[in-house]
Design an enzyme around this catalytic site. Structure first.
Site, PDB file in Angstrom:
ATOM      1  N   ASP A   7       0.362  -1.065   0.057  1.00  0.00           N
ATOM      2  CA  ASP A   7      -0.149   0.103  -0.120  1.00  0.00           C
ATOM      3  C   ASP A   7       1.144   1.453   0.140  1.00  0.00           C
ATOM      4  OD1 ASP A   7      -2.367   1.143   0.438  1.00  0.00           O
ATOM      5  OD2 ASP A   7      -2.107   1.588   2.246  1.00  0.00           O
ATOM      6  N   GLU A  67      -1.304  -1.230  -5.471  1.00  0.00           N
ATOM      7  CA  GLU A  67      -2.388  -0.432  -5.778  1.00  0.00           C
ATOM      8  C   GLU A  67      -2.412   0.825  -6.486  1.00  0.00           C
ATOM      9  OE1 GLU A  67      -6.169   0.379  -2.473  1.00  0.00           O
ATOM     10  OE2 GLU A  67      -5.143   1.822  -2.228  1.00  0.00           O
ATOM     11  N   ASP A 140      -2.523   0.920   6.786  1.00  0.00           N
ATOM     12  CA  ASP A 140      -2.175   0.532   5.630  1.00  0.00           C
ATOM     13  C   ASP A 140      -0.727  -1.189   5.595  1.00  0.00           C
ATOM     14  OD1 ASP A 140      -0.953   4.009   4.959  1.00  0.00           O
ATOM     15  OD2 ASP A 140      -1.211   3.099   6.950  1.00  0.00           O
TER      16      ASP A 140
END
Length: 165
Positions: A7, A67, A140
């Site tokens: 992330d 992501e 996260d």
């Protein structure tokens, strides 16, 4: 198969390494890398690159999943997250590891079955799918594990369809 989910972020970058054994998913390592506040961006990016490169060297994942940049109204945040993503992509490319990118919607759908799932729903599913004793913190870290799970599910789907990544 080992999948490293990341992330992206410059202050906190979550990571989650999972192993896919048949239909089972196991958490191997997870946490986050942090950079000190008020540190110049070039130094933050170098710190993150070194952390990612060390993780890749230590664990030798088969895939890196990250992501995709979700553009929001805060362009400063979007630019710094984009820079962090660049560091991730560079570290993976230098190690010769294929990278797959997923939108937040794809991750939510893959992990919870619902594209508008909230953070708590995603965190609960990450905990359940990986058999963890508690929800990984900070957010996260749970997000990085969710990204890795999304990739594992995508591999399953592609294998059933006769494709490959």
């Amino acid at each position: 198969m080992l999948i490293l989910g990341i992330d992206p972020g410059t202050a906190i970058m979550g990571y989650g390494l999972i192993e896919k054994k048949g239909s089972r998913l196991l958490a191997v390592d997870y946490g986050c890398w942090r950079t000190p506040a008020h540190t110049p961006m070039t130094e933050r990016l170098l710190m993150l690159y070194n952390d990612i490169a060390a993780c890749i060297k230590n664990h030798q994942p088969n895939f890196v999943a990250v992501e995709e940049l979700f553009f929001n109204r805060n362009t400063t945040t979007a630019i710094s997250v984009g820079q962090a993503r660049g560091v991730i992509l560079l570290a993976a490319a230098q190690a010769g590891i294929p990278v797959s990118e997923y939108t937040p919607l794809q991750v939510k759908q893959s992990v919870t079955g619902y594209g508008r799932a909230d953070k708590q729903q995603i965190q609960q599913m990450v905990k359940a799918l990986l058999g963890l004793p508690e929800i990984p913190k900070p957010d996260d870290t749970a997000d990085a594990l969710a990204i890795a799970i999304c990739h594992a599910h995508s591999v399953n789907l592609l294998n059933r369809m006769g494709g490959s990544l």
